[in-house]
Design a protein around this motif. Sequence first.
Motif, PDB file in Angstrom:
ATOM      1  N   LEU A 155       0.868  -1.286   0.024  1.00  0.00           N
ATOM      2  CA  LEU A 155       0.194  -0.041  -0.171  1.00  0.00           C
ATOM      3  C   LEU A 155       0.994   1.223  -0.159  1.00  0.00           C
ATOM      4  O   LEU A 155       0.547   2.258  -0.811  1.00  0.00           O
ATOM      5  N   LEU A 156       2.009   1.169   0.891  1.00  0.00           N
ATOM      6  CA  LEU A 156       2.799   2.339   1.242  1.00  0.00           C
ATOM      7  C   LEU A 156       3.458   2.539  -0.643  1.00  0.00           C
ATOM      8  O   LEU A 156       3.520   3.655  -0.985  1.00  0.00           O
ATOM      9  N   LEU A 157       4.130   1.463  -1.074  1.00  0.00           N
ATOM     10  CA  LEU A 157       4.425   1.620  -2.480  1.00  0.00           C
ATOM     11  C   LEU A 157       3.561   1.955  -3.753  1.00  0.00           C
ATOM     12  O   LEU A 157       3.924   3.108  -4.529  1.00  0.00           O
ATOM     13  N   GLY A 158       2.379   1.534  -3.397  1.00  0.00           N
ATOM     14  CA  GLY A 158       1.323   2.208  -4.296  1.00  0.00           C
ATOM     15  C   GLY A 158       1.135   3.562  -4.142  1.00  0.00           C
ATOM     16  O   GLY A 158       0.842   4.332  -5.268  1.00  0.00           O
ATOM     17  N   LEU A 159       1.178   4.091  -2.812  1.00  0.00           N
ATOM     18  CA  LEU A 159       0.764   5.547  -2.614  1.00  0.00           C
ATOM     19  C   LEU A 159       2.034   6.402  -3.199  1.00  0.00           C
ATOM     20  O   LEU A 159       1.958   7.520  -3.631  1.00  0.00           O
ATOM     21  N   LEU A 198      -2.973   2.577  -7.011  1.00  0.00           N
ATOM     22  CA  LEU A 198      -2.540   2.938  -8.309  1.00  0.00           C
ATOM     23  C   LEU A 198      -3.785   2.630  -9.404  1.00  0.00           C
ATOM     24  O   LEU A 198      -4.165   3.363 -10.247  1.00  0.00           O
ATOM     25  N   GLY A 199      -4.637   1.688  -9.180  1.00  0.00           N
ATOM     26  CA  GLY A 199      -5.885   1.208  -9.896  1.00  0.00           C
ATOM     27  C   GLY A 199      -6.885   2.544  -9.589  1.00  0.00           C
ATOM     28  O   GLY A 199      -7.658   3.031 -10.681  1.00  0.00           O
ATOM     29  N   ALA A 200      -6.960   2.837  -8.414  1.00  0.00           N
ATOM     30  CA  ALA A 200      -8.215   3.957  -7.959  1.00  0.00           C
ATOM     31  C   ALA A 200      -7.651   5.107  -8.852  1.00  0.00           C
ATOM     32  O   ALA A 200      -8.605   5.945  -9.351  1.00  0.00           O
ATOM     33  N   TRP A 233      -9.574   7.374 -11.803  1.00  0.00           N
ATOM     34  CA  TRP A 233      -9.781   9.029 -11.684  1.00  0.00           C
ATOM     35  C   TRP A 233      -9.349   9.583 -12.856  1.00  0.00           C
ATOM     36  O   TRP A 233     -10.172  10.521 -13.475  1.00  0.00           O
ATOM     37  N   MET A 234      -8.356   9.120 -13.535  1.00  0.00           N
ATOM     38  CA  MET A 234      -7.689   9.579 -14.781  1.00  0.00           C
ATOM     39  C   MET A 234      -8.452   9.305 -15.892  1.00  0.00           C
ATOM     40  O   MET A 234      -8.771  10.184 -16.820  1.00  0.00           O
ATOM     41  N   LYS A 235      -9.211   8.088 -15.953  1.00  0.00           N
ATOM     42  CA  LYS A 235     -10.072   7.644 -17.131  1.00  0.00           C
ATOM     43  C   LYS A 235     -11.232   8.524 -17.040  1.00  0.00           C
ATOM     44  O   LYS A 235     -11.596   9.198 -18.137  1.00  0.00           O
ATOM     45  N   ALA A 236     -11.758   8.706 -15.809  1.00  0.00           N
ATOM     46  CA  ALA A 236     -13.231   9.713 -15.686  1.00  0.00           C
ATOM     47  C   ALA A 236     -12.859  11.064 -15.850  1.00  0.00           C
ATOM     48  O   ALA A 236     -13.554  11.682 -16.553  1.00  0.00           O
ATOM     49  N   ALA A 285      -4.019   6.042 -17.029  1.00  0.00           N
ATOM     50  CA  ALA A 285      -2.804   6.508 -16.827  1.00  0.00           C
ATOM     51  C   ALA A 285      -2.409   7.206 -15.492  1.00  0.00           C
ATOM     52  O   ALA A 285      -3.439   7.246 -14.685  1.00  0.00           O
ATOM     53  N   LEU A 286      -1.140   7.321 -15.206  1.00  0.00           N
ATOM     54  CA  LEU A 286      -0.812   8.085 -14.077  1.00  0.00           C
ATOM     55  C   LEU A 286      -0.557   9.617 -14.202  1.00  0.00           C
ATOM     56  O   LEU A 286      -0.735  10.253 -13.674  1.00  0.00           O
ATOM     57  N   THR A 287       0.053   9.563 -15.354  1.00  0.00           N
ATOM     58  CA  THR A 287       0.491  11.030 -16.057  1.00  0.00           C
ATOM     59  C   THR A 287       0.125  11.013 -17.546  1.00  0.00           C
ATOM     60  O   THR A 287      -0.222  10.029 -18.128  1.00  0.00           O
TER      61      THR A 287
END
Length: 458
Positions: A148-152, A192-194, A198-201, A207-209
Amino acid sequence: MAHRALVIALLPAIGLRALAVLGFPPAILFYGDSFAFLREELTPGTTRPSGYSLLLALLRPAHSLTLVTVLQHLLVLGLAVGLYALLRRRGLPGWGATLLVTPLLYDEFMLLLEHMIMADAVFIVLVAGAVALITWRVTPTTAAVGGLLLGLAGITRTVGLPLLILTAAYLLIRRYGWRPLVALLVAGALPLGAYAVWMKAEKGTYALTEADGNFLWSRTMSFADCGVIRPPERLAVLCPNMPVEERPYPPHWLWEDFSPLPKVPGTANRNKLAGEFARAAILAQPGEYLGAVVTDLGQLFRWERTSVDEKTPYKLPSSERPISSSVRGVAEAYEAGPAATRVVEPFAGWLRAYQRFGYVPFPLLTLVLAGVLVAAPLRRRWDALLPGLAALALVASPPFLAAFDVRYVIPAIPLICLAVGLTFGPPTSFLAGRRGATVPVEGRTHAMGSYDGGRADG
């Protein structure tokens, strides 16, 4: 007192941070990244993920940049205490564990990043905390928290993404069993998935960026020759228009007026074309690409991080810099008042004087990391490889993906300190015998209560 050495080391470290708070209120702003993080409207970032913006949003009701920086100072101090506790648990004496966390406590650049409105300090704590937790003990629970920390960390700075894969590979190769591995990956995938959803919406793409292609394209500006690359017409617009020897450092190609990149219409289209151009340039000129990377990494052998007369955002200011009108409202809305960094003497001057010598030189840091990566396998200290390789990934990856920056090396400091302690501390068999646990025999048992879960090595 069992922890006298740590207490003695902590007191001046707290004093240095007090000087930062008193000398540079309310915070040091990094032009212009800080203002992007501080914006009131929460949307996924274009050039960087917005994990840090989410933290700032949680703290926004207090309307205090000082609260943000104090929290960052406390997080890094807490990380130092946590690493000290882990090293003591691994058998190091109090003075030895304290010595190994002093770079984290006293490095001037660490102090600077803690006092900046930037994602770096939080990223450092997330990454080092995750690696330390998994190094301490591997169970499904610790693996899940670490993941979780690495995902954050991945939604705070994208350079954290490979560390989740690296940690998963560590658990797999060391055969800790499927439960910790699955727990790590599932927990890491949640933020990461959440964020990707959010990026898709918001922007129509998972994506992340929307800038990974842009950054890689800027990297190729160090060497790209369109006469060699021969790009198709749709990519030729991104060809540099000046000789290689006259080109500025890669990051300038992302923003400056001379760059063709901002002239390409559409954020997603620009990132896509830039990525295609970059890949074509690297395939056409692999030697030049590696040469540019090696040249950047050569800065790790520069003793001084910044020279006296060097213009850099990484020096504590000697005078107040007014905030430009285009972003003043963003900062002042967050602070609910004036937000420009003030310079309060004599506290600011004392800390500026400390900045000239209060750091671990990069050549020494590089030498220590190389020594750990060689010594850990020879001494069969396999758990030291996780922080060691994570530090290597953080230091080495930016020149491949964008460019070298002094700021990008600092997250490796706590990981290197941890790796040194695990490599050269007392052997596991000694600790197991001292604690009354089972001493590993032929690699079939383990010590210190680590989760077995099918693992067959010691």
